[in-house]
Design a protein around this motif. Sequence first.
Motif, short mmCIF file in Angstrom:
data_model
loop_
_atom_site.label_atom_id
_atom_site.label_comp_id
_atom_site.label_asym_id
_atom_site.label_seq_id
_atom_site.Cartn_x
_atom_site.Cartn_y
_atom_site.Cartn_z
N UNK A 295 60.76 122.75 52.96
CA UNK A 295 59.45 123.39 52.83
C UNK A 295 59.11 123.60 51.36
N UNK A 296 60.10 124.06 50.59
CA UNK A 296 59.83 124.27 49.16
C UNK A 296 59.55 122.94 48.47
N UNK A 297 60.27 121.90 48.86
CA UNK A 297 60.04 120.59 48.26
C UNK A 297 58.62 120.12 48.58
N UNK A 298 58.16 120.37 49.78
CA UNK A 298 56.78 120.01 50.14
C UNK A 298 55.76 120.74 49.27
N UNK A 299 56.04 122.04 49.01
CA UNK A 299 55.13 122.81 48.15
C UNK A 299 55.08 122.21 46.75
N UNK A 300 56.23 121.81 46.23
CA UNK A 300 56.26 121.24 44.89
C UNK A 300 55.52 119.90 44.85
N UNK A 301 55.65 119.09 45.90
CA UNK A 301 54.95 117.81 45.93
C UNK A 301 53.44 118.01 46.06
#
Length: 771
Positions: A295-301
């Motif tokens: 989820x955090x990786x999605x936010x960063x992308x």
Amino acid sequence: MLALSVAAAVTLFLGAVVGGVVPGPLARSLRIPASGIEIDASTRSFVLKNDPDRKYYDLYLDRFGSDTMLAVGIESPDSYFEEAELRRTLAVTRRIEALGDVKRVLSLATVVYPTADGRLADLGDLLAADSADPAALRQFADQMNANRIVCEYLISQEDGRTSMIFVYFANGLDGEEIVSRGGIDDIRRVLDDELDEGHTVQLVGNPILREALRRIILSDLFIFIGATQILAALAVFAIFRSLRIVVVIMAFVWVTLAWTFGIFVLADQKLTLVTAILSPLLITVCVTIAVHIFVHHNEERLAGGPARDALRETVRRMGKPCFLTSLTTAIGLGSLAVNRIGPIRAFGVFGALGTMLSFVLAFALLPIALDGFRAPAGEARVGRTRHPVLRILGRFSRVCVTHPWTTLVLAAVVAAGAIVGITRLQVETRIVSYFKAREPIVKAYRSFDRKGLGITGLEVMITSKTANILSEPVQSQIDRFTEHMRGQPHVASVISSADYLREQDRILAELKKSGNFSLPELVPAAAKAKEVMRSFVSPDRTSTRINIRLTNVTSKVLLEVIRGINRDKGGFFDAALDVRVTGGTKLYANVVGTLVNGQIRSIAVAFVAITIVMAVVFRSLKIGLISMVPTMLPVLITLGMMGWVGIALNGATVMIASVAIGIVVDSTIHFLHRYRREFIAAHDFGTAISRTLLTIGRPISYAVLILSCSFVILAFGNFNPTNYFGIMTAFTMFISLFITLLLLPVCLNLFHFRFEKNNSKQAPKSPARGD
């Protein structure tokens, strides 16, 4: 990137080998055992190793032999004294006596009685002819009804149709060995051959208990692992809408399980009804940590920028909170290591180990998979502010700012009700109570209780250092105590050496009365009587035992009976006799206090250790204590709920508090970590809380819902303790979500806790409004 890929490949390979997945020459060449996990279906694993009563029980077994017994209850369509039924009893008894591992059989067919013409006979003599004399059959029935041992042990006078056959096995064989050697299957074949469909047969005893435990542990393990993985995969797909992410996360789960259970096997551990819960627990722990990372990786992308920068930022920002959540979960589980019960201790140790392994493997393997992921276009289309979960979280943020005191007062009222409920908690350690009502062993116990044939047994061992235990003064004391116990509640039968001696005297008197008495007639009877007495009197005649059988027993009732015996024995026995309660049932009763004390110690250890960790990490004792409010309140509510609805503490439910503390605090850590970041940026409580809830609130919600649903799967198992553990832990997880997202912000607001870059506290920028 190549180095990371090689490292991942090595990790996967070693996990497979250590976990016993790679069999054959390859594993042997590495000198790593590839054997499967063994199952320990013994109830003795729950007995305390350093219990003084255990040593006394070993002395009891040394003097009286193995107490491994199988009780066979046969309900006939007609009276058990009908000739056809007696012939069946005789046939079954003789065939069971001929089995290899059987030491002795006690039934109507083995009882010796005096005949009207002054002879000693047994059922074989009575039925030697093709057709028995009706008068002789009536005399046999009269003699059996006059025999107290027969009336209390071998026949039910409640229905007149149920008789018992007790099978005693060779010394040194425990229930599991008897099952594995085919002893129970042999007895079942005998019963099937000799009895028709009109007979109802029920089996109880240690071998049947072991057989049922092994079958159910295997069945539950299959259900838990399969169902938990399916649910986790569906949950991951629902969150990310990507089969690739599902495959990656489930592969990570399997590597973690392989490593954990590989070490489990190497440590010579066996699966019990408690450690069988490890698999679904570790699956959920792995999935939740993976969800937070993805989820955090999605936010960063979604924020834009190169993919490598998003990956690097994800690892940097999530490494610390994920390590802390893994550490605190491991502390919660590891606190069970202070418990004195072996299976519970093993669950805690390997649960903690698996949790820390999941963190190491997550950051060793998942970043490699993330490196090739594209930006989540689907998520961008949904729009962050229009997501239904975010709308709910937005309402939470408004409540935290506008109604802090109302929220706190409601939480205090709920906590008070929970404390009252905790005072009502009961403890249950009887293994038979762990089974579902549909299980044959439970039906058998209940049937025997209804018919006055108690199966739950206590032993009272009496030792004399001066007098012969068979002397008249000692036997008189035993007889008076036996009569006293027969009048106690829940006591179905009491048999002692005094009863056997009295029966011998009765038989001898009837033989003398007949006028045809001769000493040679007593020789075979004396040999049989000596064999029976051997089970009640030690060879050196310094010890004897009293067998007490109970009906409708719970752990509370059992403890009351034991306390009553210890209280009353001084009024019946002189100081020269050592009188002590023993037996396997007594050892299980001792576990009651251990479960309660272990629960208290585990909660205390987890609370102190996690508070210290939180205080050190956030550099504030106040934040350490504040963080424990949303952590401990769900546990308090759950224990109170158990007390109110009557769910007892047992080998599984006693772990709820420690497991929940370790997992619930994860949400608090993620929340505080994000809140610190947002407050430093905004310097305003309302803004910081709103942003925190709208960012980290979503993965916290996903993780908690996955945890709750995964634990609910345990409700479909076949053990009552496992069912309650799953349901109540899921309940704890679910309410913890609301408490974390509502009560934690309220506490931060009311206690004026603010973060700065140097972690010092400052006066609140926006004081609490409302209320």
